[in-house]
Scaffold this active site. Structure first.
Site, PDB file in Angstrom:
ATOM      1  N   SER A 184     -11.672 -41.437   4.364  1.00  0.00           N
ATOM      2  CA  SER A 184     -11.334 -40.600   5.520  1.00  0.00           C
ATOM      3  C   SER A 184     -10.178 -41.135   6.353  1.00  0.00           C
ATOM      4  CB  SER A 184     -12.574 -40.356   6.393  1.00  0.00           C
ATOM      5  OG  SER A 184     -13.551 -39.653   5.659  1.00  0.00           O
ATOM      6  N   LYS A 188      -7.249 -37.027  -6.931  1.00  0.00           N
ATOM      7  CA  LYS A 188      -8.528 -36.579  -7.532  1.00  0.00           C
ATOM      8  C   LYS A 188      -8.266 -35.355  -8.433  1.00  0.00           C
ATOM      9  CE  LYS A 188     -10.870 -38.797  -3.746  1.00  0.00           C
ATOM     10  NZ  LYS A 188     -12.032 -38.906  -2.867  1.00  0.00           N
ATOM     11  N   GLU A 201     -13.877 -49.118  -0.347  1.00  0.00           N
ATOM     12  CA  GLU A 201     -14.121 -47.721   0.009  1.00  0.00           C
ATOM     13  C   GLU A 201     -15.616 -47.500   0.185  1.00  0.00           C
ATOM     14  OE1 GLU A 201     -10.847 -44.749  -1.243  1.00  0.00           O
ATOM     15  OE2 GLU A 201     -12.172 -45.024  -2.941  1.00  0.00           O
ATOM     16  N   HIS A 249     -13.883 -46.279  -9.042  1.00  0.00           N
ATOM     17  CA  HIS A 249     -14.032 -45.377  -7.894  1.00  0.00           C
ATOM     18  C   HIS A 249     -15.491 -44.926  -7.799  1.00  0.00           C
ATOM     19  CE1 HIS A 249     -13.558 -42.044  -5.154  1.00  0.00           C
ATOM     20  NE2 HIS A 249     -12.392 -42.564  -4.820  1.00  0.00           N
ATOM     21  N   GLY A 291      -7.375 -40.142   0.066  1.00  0.00           N
ATOM     22  CA  GLY A 291      -7.771 -38.998  -0.739  1.00  0.00           C
ATOM     23  C   GLY A 291      -7.134 -37.736  -0.192  1.00  0.00           C
ATOM     24  N   ASN A 303      -4.708 -40.906  -3.941  1.00  0.00           N
ATOM     25  CA  ASN A 303      -5.568 -40.498  -5.052  1.00  0.00           C
ATOM     26  C   ASN A 303      -5.764 -38.989  -4.937  1.00  0.00           C
ATOM     27  OD1 ASN A 303      -7.591 -40.025  -6.880  1.00  0.00           O
ATOM     28  ND2 ASN A 303      -9.147 -41.278  -5.848  1.00  0.00           N
ATOM     29  N   GLY A 347     -14.429 -38.750   1.998  1.00  0.00           N
ATOM     30  CA  GLY A 347     -14.481 -37.290   2.108  1.00  0.00           C
ATOM     31  C   GLY A 347     -15.422 -36.774   3.182  1.00  0.00           C
ATOM     32  N   GLU A 398     -16.765 -42.161  -7.122  1.00  0.00           N
ATOM     33  CA  GLU A 398     -17.045 -40.873  -7.769  1.00  0.00           C
ATOM     34  C   GLU A 398     -17.315 -41.074  -9.259  1.00  0.00           C
ATOM     35  OE1 GLU A 398     -13.583 -38.827  -6.271  1.00  0.00           O
ATOM     36  OE2 GLU A 398     -14.443 -38.943  -4.262  1.00  0.00           O
TER      37      GLU A 398
HETATM   38  P1  13P Z   1     -10.764 -39.313   1.410  1.00  0.00           P
HETATM   39  O1  13P Z   1      -9.513 -39.907   1.998  1.00  0.00           O
HETATM   40  O2  13P Z   1     -10.638 -37.863   1.102  1.00  0.00           O
HETATM   41  O3  13P Z   1     -11.973 -39.694   2.200  1.00  0.00           O
HETATM   42  O4  13P Z   1     -10.961 -40.011  -0.034  1.00  0.00           O
HETATM   43  C1  13P Z   1     -10.880 -41.374  -0.137  1.00  0.00           C
HETATM   44  C2  13P Z   1     -10.879 -41.757  -1.565  1.00  0.00           C
HETATM   45  O5  13P Z   1     -11.871 -41.602  -2.249  1.00  0.00           O
HETATM   46  C3  13P Z   1      -9.647 -42.290  -2.141  1.00  0.00           C
HETATM   47  O6  13P Z   1      -9.873 -42.850  -3.400  1.00  0.00           O
END
Ligand code: 13P
Length: 249
Positions: free
Chosen positions: A211, A10, A165, A93, A232, A8, A171, A95
């Site tokens: 992460s 983002k 997640e 997601h 991510g 992803n 993150g 976010e």
């Molecule tokens: P990170 O791997 O940066 O923690 O993000 C995970 C994520 O939100 C994937 O959709």
């Protein structure tokens, strides 16, 4: 079965940067150890699907409208995505749930619209740190799943991948433990078992995200009940991500 690795990106990469990324990834990906879906931004989808055509790399989008078409300024429809060579879409997601206030109801409608148009869904769920600290993890993910798949027929679940997640792990550099992930996968499969069948609970693909990196990926993706990962930050590093995808233990 091979693991499913999803990147992803983002809100990163211009179309030009995606072009360089996909040229490198598509030529370097062996497909021996894992299936891969890469999800760049909407604007990068045409160049990504052009470069991935005929390869083993599959393309995903990061969002989709719940509506089919019409006066919905700024939205992108499932039909448009499908026509642009997209196979998967990320829905739910954290976010989008948190920053853009997407509700379980909207997420359910997005999933239905995406499936109706022949897209597969990577349906994200996960508890916040407060949920976790107050012992509500399983209650929260149960609710998110039940509401997200509400009204879907069992055969439609074949096109749904559930990604666990935990919000606190996204993150932050703080991944969930193998035990956390194993327990979450158990709950996810239990909910699917109760709402559908034993077969559905066994067949549904469950991913972990939060992460993930080259050091923790083997342990987290090989824990019981987990079929792959949603990445991510590390997925933006083409060499690191190729290394993970090609050499997954
Ligand atoms: P990170 O791997 O940066 O923690 O993000 C995970 C994520 O939100 C994937 O959709």
């Amino acid at each position: 079965m091979k693991k499913l690795i999803v990147g992803n990106f983002k809100m990163n990469q211009t179309p030009e940067e995606s072009k360089a990324y996909f040229m490198r990834f598509v030529s370097g990906f062996t497909g021996n150890r894992a299936d891969v879906v890469l999800c760049p931004s909407f604007l990068s989808l045409p160049v990504a699907s052009f470069l991935a055509k005929g390869s083993l790399v599959k393309i995903g989008a990061q969002n989709v409208s719940d509506e089919e078409e019409g006066a919905f300024t700024g939205e992108v429809s499932a039909k448009m995505l499908k026509n642009a060579g997209v196979e998967y879409v990320i829905v739910g997601h954290s976010e989008r749930r948190n920053k853009y206030k997407e509700t379980d109801k909207l997420i359910n409608k997005k999933i239905k619209t995406a499936l109706k148009n022949g897209l597969k869904c990577i349906f994200c769920i996960g508890e916040s740190l407060t949920d976790r600290n107050t012992g509500k993890t399983f209650e929260v993910i149960r609710h998110q799943i039940e509401e997200g798949v509400r009204g879907l027929y069992e055969n439609e679940l074949e096109s749904v991948v559930i990604a666990y997640e935990p919000v606190w792990a996204i993150g932050t550099g703080q991944n969930a433990s193998v035990k956390d992930v194993e327990n979450a996968a158990k709950v996810i499969r239990k909910v699917i078992f109760e709402s559908y069948s034993e077969k559905a609970s066994r067949d549904i693909q469950v991913l972990y995200g939060g992460s993930l990196n080259e050091k923790n990926v083997a342990a987290l993706l090989n824990c019981p009940g987990i079929d792959g990962g949603l990445f991510g930050k590390i997925s933006l590093n083409v060499n690191a991500f190729l290394d993970i995808a090609n050499n997954l233990k």
